[in-house]
Design a protein around this motif. Structure first.
Motif, short mmCIF file in Angstrom:
data_model
loop_
_atom_site.label_atom_id
_atom_site.label_comp_id
_atom_site.label_asym_id
_atom_site.label_seq_id
_atom_site.Cartn_x
_atom_site.Cartn_y
_atom_site.Cartn_z
N LEU A 260 0.84 -1.21 0.00
CA LEU A 260 0.00 0.00 0.00
C LEU A 260 0.87 1.26 0.00
O LEU A 260 0.53 2.27 -0.64
N MET A 261 2.00 1.18 0.68
CA MET A 261 2.91 2.33 0.72
C MET A 261 3.50 2.60 -0.67
O MET A 261 3.43 3.72 -1.18
N ILE A 262 4.07 1.55 -1.27
CA ILE A 262 4.72 1.74 -2.57
C ILE A 262 3.67 2.06 -3.63
O ILE A 262 3.85 2.96 -4.45
N GLY A 263 2.56 1.30 -3.61
CA GLY A 263 1.51 1.52 -4.61
C GLY A 263 0.95 2.93 -4.49
O GLY A 263 0.71 3.60 -5.50
N GLY A 264 0.77 3.40 -3.25
CA GLY A 264 0.25 4.75 -3.04
C GLY A 264 1.20 5.77 -3.65
O GLY A 264 0.78 6.73 -4.33
N SER A 265 2.48 5.56 -3.41
CA SER A 265 3.47 6.48 -3.95
C SER A 265 3.43 6.48 -5.48
O SER A 265 3.47 7.53 -6.13
N MET A 266 3.33 5.27 -6.07
CA MET A 266 3.26 5.16 -7.53
C MET A 266 2.01 5.85 -8.08
O MET A 266 2.08 6.63 -9.04
N PHE A 267 0.87 5.58 -7.46
CA PHE A 267 -0.38 6.15 -7.97
C PHE A 267 -0.43 7.66 -7.77
O PHE A 267 -0.98 8.39 -8.59
N SER A 268 0.14 8.11 -6.67
CA SER A 268 0.16 9.55 -6.45
C SER A 268 0.97 10.23 -7.56
O SER A 268 0.57 11.27 -8.10
N LEU A 269 2.08 9.59 -7.92
CA LEU A 269 2.92 10.13 -9.00
C LEU A 269 2.15 10.14 -10.32
O LEU A 269 2.11 11.17 -11.03
N VAL A 270 1.54 8.99 -10.64
CA VAL A 270 0.79 8.89 -11.91
C VAL A 270 -0.32 9.94 -11.97
O VAL A 270 -0.49 10.64 -12.97
N CYS A 271 -1.04 10.08 -10.86
CA CYS A 271 -2.15 11.02 -10.85
C CYS A 271 -1.66 12.46 -10.92
O CYS A 271 -2.30 13.32 -11.53
N GLN A 272 -0.49 12.70 -10.32
CA GLN A 272 0.04 14.06 -10.37
C GLN A 272 0.41 14.43 -11.80
O GLN A 272 0.20 15.57 -12.23
N ILE A 273 0.99 13.44 -12.51
CA ILE A 273 1.33 13.72 -13.91
C ILE A 273 0.06 13.96 -14.73
O ILE A 273 -0.03 14.91 -15.52
N ARG A 274 -0.95 13.12 -14.50
CA ARG A 274 -2.22 13.34 -15.20
C ARG A 274 -2.83 14.68 -14.79
O ARG A 274 -3.54 15.31 -15.57
N GLY A 275 -2.53 15.09 -13.58
CA GLY A 275 -3.08 16.33 -13.06
C GLY A 275 -2.58 17.57 -13.81
O GLY A 275 -3.19 18.65 -13.73
N LEU A 276 -1.48 17.42 -14.53
CA LEU A 276 -0.99 18.54 -15.31
C LEU A 276 -2.03 18.95 -16.35
O LEU A 276 -2.14 20.11 -16.72
#
Ligand code: HEC
Length: 435
Positions: free
Chosen positions: A37-53
């Protein structure tokens, strides 16, 4: 290549071995869940942040996801203590050897984890400071995610190396241990489990009522977000099965058994209904994503427990011979130590007996030998001469020694020995006459 067989430290286990094994499996599963959950959360937060652009709603989602990462990270660390301690207890010689062989990287875990955590905190707590420099913010998130992904690779390399002592002599550090067969495949299997479990977690997490209150999207619908995670969960499940099969094929044979194979097949079978339900939820319009969600989770929980047991079973099989060899070596060593101890004790007793047998010898050597040689006259007359003069008269020697007179004109006067007791004098006299 033959495996080095270290000697164990013969200490009793703090609890029955079976209990420790059960605790190890359970504690490890809890730990690894939060790691996912820690690593996955970090990965998804990154992916969503990029999409957030492009779609600002995703940036809001990235922020919310990041709130879970720091919590899950703390739980992952705390829950990691127990399995690490039990591994150290149950497999002390093997785990010590493998940790030492990749020592540099193993020690590097501490600064890497520290750095990853600090980056995660910077990523989360300074969110608003970075609003105008999203590239930097995304860079921090990316570095944090990479570090989070590197750390399990170090752990996996270590616990894999521990299983195969025959590789120890040729391993020359972390990278050669990492490139041993099946480590990277196991790692792929691990990463897909991370995606699987974290996306399932986020399907549930975004489905809570409170989530809608916390995150007010302007365009995005929560249902789309959930579908996004659900699709990842589905894809990761398929990938998980494929990588699982590859890991199975690549595993060295010494840990294989029918029991292990049967457990893996059972674990795979249990997941099949979950795949079916997930597919239904994803593809049939009108189906709620929550349909059968509990059953799906139950399937994965069962599969995970079965896989955890299988993993332990393989480890025990792989190490059975080595453990037996270590136990034998340790027992032989203990027997040798005991024997050496007994022999030393015997020798000490004998030496004492010898002392008692000739009590005058030591006292003569200490007090008289400097001036009285056995056959040659030196400072004083030779023992031979004394023996002739005092044959059968030990009391005469004692009396002289107590109060030496002056007999030989060319000699010095013999010093007196007031410090010697009568018993000692008798012993010395007898020793001289029997010499
Ligand atoms: C510092 C040297 C020295 C030491 C140590 C010494 N002796 Fe002597 N011993 C002599 C000398 C010198 C004589 C000869 C003395 C003389 O003839 O006047 C002598 C003579 C003797 C004699 C012969 C006496 C006799 O009637 O002719 C005896 C017995 C003797 N020593 C016993 C001992 C014993 C026992 C010890 C140890 C406890 C001892 N000595 C230690 C120097 C020593």
């Amino acid at each position: 290549m033959t495996a080095p067989i270290p000697r164990d430290i013969p200490l009793p286990l703090p609890a029955p071995e079976g209990l420790l094994e059960i605790l190890l499996i359970a504690a490890f599963l809890v730990h690894i869940l939060f790691v996912h959950l820690m690593i996955g959360g970090s990965m998804f937060s990154l992916v969503c942040q990029i999409r957030g652009l492009k779609t600002p709603d995703y940036e809001k989602l990235a922020y919310r996801i990041m709130q879970t990462v720091t919590v899950n990270k703390s739980l992952a660390v705390v829950m990691g203590v127990a399995p690490l301690l039990i591994i150290n207890t149950l497999y002390a010689p093997q785990f010590y050897a493998s940790s030492a062989l990749i020592g540099d990287m193993w020690m590097a875990v501490i600064p890497l984890v520290t750095l990853a955590f600090l980056l995660a905190y910077a990523h989360k707590f300074w969110w608003n400071h970075f609003l105008n420099i999203p590239e930097l913010h995304i860079g921090i998130a990316a570095l944090e995610t990479v570090l989070f992904l590197v750390i399990p690779l170090i752990f996996m390399t270590n616990v894999n190396l521990m299983l195969f002592p025959e590789y120890w002599p040729k391993v020359t550090g972390f990278f050669s241990a990492m490139l041993l067969p099946n480590v990277l495949l196991r790692y792929l299997h691990f990463v897909s489990a991370t995606v699987l479990f974290s996306s399932l977690f986020f399907v549930w997490w975004t489905g809570r009522k409170t989530f809608r209150v916390e995150v007010q999207f302007s365009e995005l619908r929560v249902i789309d977000v959930r579908r996004f995670f659900y699709a990842f969960a589905f894809g990761a499940t398929i990938f998980q099965i494929l990588t699982g099969l590859m890991v199975f094929v690549s595993l060295p044979a010494q840990g294989m058994s029918w029991g292990f194979t049967a457990l893996l097949m059972l674990g795979g079978l249990v997941v099949l209904p979950a795949i079916w339900w997930m597919w239904q939820n994803l593809t049939r319009p009108g189906h709620l994503l929550d349909d059968n969600f509990k059953q799906i989770l139950t399937c994965f929980a069962c599969a995970t427990i079965i896989m955890g047991i299988a993993r332990h079973d393989y480890r025990e099989n792989a190490l059975a011979d080595h453990k037996a060899a270590i136990a034998e070596k340790t027992i032989n060593y203990q027997a040798a130590v005991k024997e050496a101890g007994e022999q030393a004790q015997l020798a000490a007793i004998k030496a004492k007996e010898n002392d008692v047998a000739a009590p005058g010898a030591a006292a003569f050597n200490q007090n008289c030998a400097a001036c009285h040689h056995a056959t040659l006259p030196t400072v004083g007359p030779a023992l031979q001469e004394i023996k002739e003069a005092y044959a059968n008269n030990p009391d005469g020697i004692a009396a002289w020694t107590k109060a030496p007179g002056k007999k030989r004109p060319d000699s010095m006067k013999m010093p007196g020995f007031p410090q010697l007791s009568d018993d000692e004098l008798t012993a010395i006299s007898q020793y001289i006459l029997s010499h």
